[in-house]
Scaffold this motif. Structure first.
Motif, PDB file in Angstrom:
ATOM      1  N   ASP A  75       0.728  -1.155   0.186  1.00 27.85           N
ATOM      2  CA  ASP A  75      -0.070  -0.101  -0.008  1.00 27.85           C
ATOM      3  C   ASP A  75       0.896   1.204   0.105  1.00 27.85           C
ATOM      4  O   ASP A  75       1.652   1.403   0.760  1.00 27.85           O
ATOM      5  CB  ASP A  75      -0.866   0.018   1.375  1.00 27.85           C
ATOM      6  CG  ASP A  75      -2.187  -1.299   1.245  1.00 27.85           C
ATOM      7  OD1 ASP A  75      -2.753  -1.039   0.452  1.00 27.85           O
ATOM      8  OD2 ASP A  75      -1.530  -2.160   1.964  1.00 27.85           O
ATOM      9  N   GLU A 109      -1.202  -1.417  -4.306  1.00 23.71           N
ATOM     10  CA  GLU A 109      -2.269  -0.557  -4.233  1.00 23.71           C
ATOM     11  C   GLU A 109      -1.898   0.904  -3.907  1.00 23.71           C
ATOM     12  O   GLU A 109      -1.488   1.121  -2.841  1.00 23.71           O
ATOM     13  CB  GLU A 109      -3.410  -0.961  -3.029  1.00 23.71           C
ATOM     14  CG  GLU A 109      -3.936  -2.439  -3.392  1.00 23.71           C
ATOM     15  CD  GLU A 109      -4.996  -2.746  -2.378  1.00 23.71           C
ATOM     16  OE1 GLU A 109      -5.122  -2.397  -1.406  1.00 23.71           O
ATOM     17  OE2 GLU A 109      -5.844  -3.618  -2.452  1.00 23.71           O
ATOM     18  N   ASP A 156      -7.467   4.299   5.214  1.00 27.41           N
ATOM     19  CA  ASP A 156      -6.013   4.079   4.903  1.00 27.41           C
ATOM     20  C   ASP A 156      -5.329   5.653   5.064  1.00 27.41           C
ATOM     21  O   ASP A 156      -4.026   5.455   5.716  1.00 27.41           O
ATOM     22  CB  ASP A 156      -5.968   3.891   3.421  1.00 27.41           C
ATOM     23  CG  ASP A 156      -6.018   2.282   2.834  1.00 27.41           C
ATOM     24  OD1 ASP A 156      -6.186   1.500   3.966  1.00 27.41           O
ATOM     25  OD2 ASP A 156      -6.243   1.948   1.921  1.00 27.41           O
TER      26      ASP A 156
END
Length: 286
Positions: A75, A109, A156
């Motif tokens: 991420d 991602e 996030d």
């Protein structure tokens, strides 16, 4: 939305092969198998974005020190000045798309935001580019934040604000504003509903995300999935066998995940949802 499988082979001219990049973060914070890839990702991002690039941050399992090679995604959050030319987003998606840049993890991602958006708390998705790519992820590059469920991005950004690792540029806390608590709790409730439905999610990840949500509601801090699982398992004896099975499964590759009893997973996530609802009710005084 840009279809990476068809159109993100990547503009080779956008990548300066002569530039050498060293990650800003202490290398010991990054698993050795990821260091060359992340250095190249930063280099390509700097080449495409130029002076408009503000930060490249490792978030998610890397930031929480719980990356599992062969299981976890990478991420990454990228912060750019609002003056970044629009075509640069397409160029960046192409430069970073797997296998043009082979991803060693299950997937990448990567989310690009403007600093004007990141500097203010928000309960919306708000991204400029959401790129998913890698050996175990379907290629996707989306520039329309309005059609994406906001809760993934709110959570996030909260994790990034608390624990993000700076690979390049300004630190996470200087760039990303923490979401306001009502927006964050609403996002957590939406996440639990998503995992309760179960479609497209491994059972172990549904359970461990539930554990992480409960620990956040109790402490106000994000914890790695396995650490949160240990805390909940110690406190909730009835759910301990399920949580321990979920941890064992999580420690295996995705392709060999252990099946978990569907009824037990649903019962656990119902309990998680009740804990989150109670926290939200206390926060609003209702």
């Amino acid at each position: 939305m840009y279809g990476c499988a068809a159109g993100c082979g990547g503009p080779d001219h956008a990548v300066d092969t002569g530039q050498v990049v060293h990650l800003r973060e202490d290398p010991h914070s990054i698993p050795i198998e990821l260091r060359p890839y992340l250095a190249e990702l930063v280099r390509r991002t700097r080449t495409v974005c130029g002076p408009h690039l503000v930060s490249v941050l490792a978030v998610g399992s890397l930031a929480l020190r719980d990356y599992r090679h062969g299981r976890s995604d990478l991420d990454v959050t990228v912060a750019v000045e609002p003056s970044l030319p629009g075509p640069a987003l397409h160029d960046l998606a192409g430069a970073l798309a797997h296998p043009h840049l082979p991803c060693p993890a299950a997937g990448l991602e990567l989310v690009v935001y403007g600093t004007d958006f990141l500097s203010r708390p928000s309960g919306t998705a708000g991204y400029l580019l959401d790129l998913n790519t890698g050996p175990l992820l379907p290629n996707r590059a989306d520039v329309d934040a309005a059609r994406s469920p906001a809760f993934w991005y709110v959570i996030d950004r909260s994790i990034a604000h608390q624990t993000g690792l700076s690979l390049f540029g300004r630190p996470a806390r200087e760039v990303i504003a923490a979401p306001e608590r009502p927006d964050l709790l609403a996002a957590i409730r939406a996440s639990v509903r998503e995992h309760s439905d179960g479609e497209g999610h491994l059972a172990d990840n549904r359970v461990l995300n539930g554990c992480r949500s409960v620990v956040f509601c109790r402490t106000g801090r994000w914890m790695a999935k396995r650490g949160a699982a240990r805390e909940v398992a110690l406190a909730e004896e009835d759910f301990r066998p399920l949580i321990e099975a979920a941890v064992r499964s999580f420690e295996r590759p995705r392709s060999s995940a252990i099946p978990l009893p569907a009824a037990a997973v649903r019962a656990f996530l119902t309990w998680v949802r009740e804990r989150v609802d109670q926290t939200a009710a206390r926060a609003t005084g209702t």
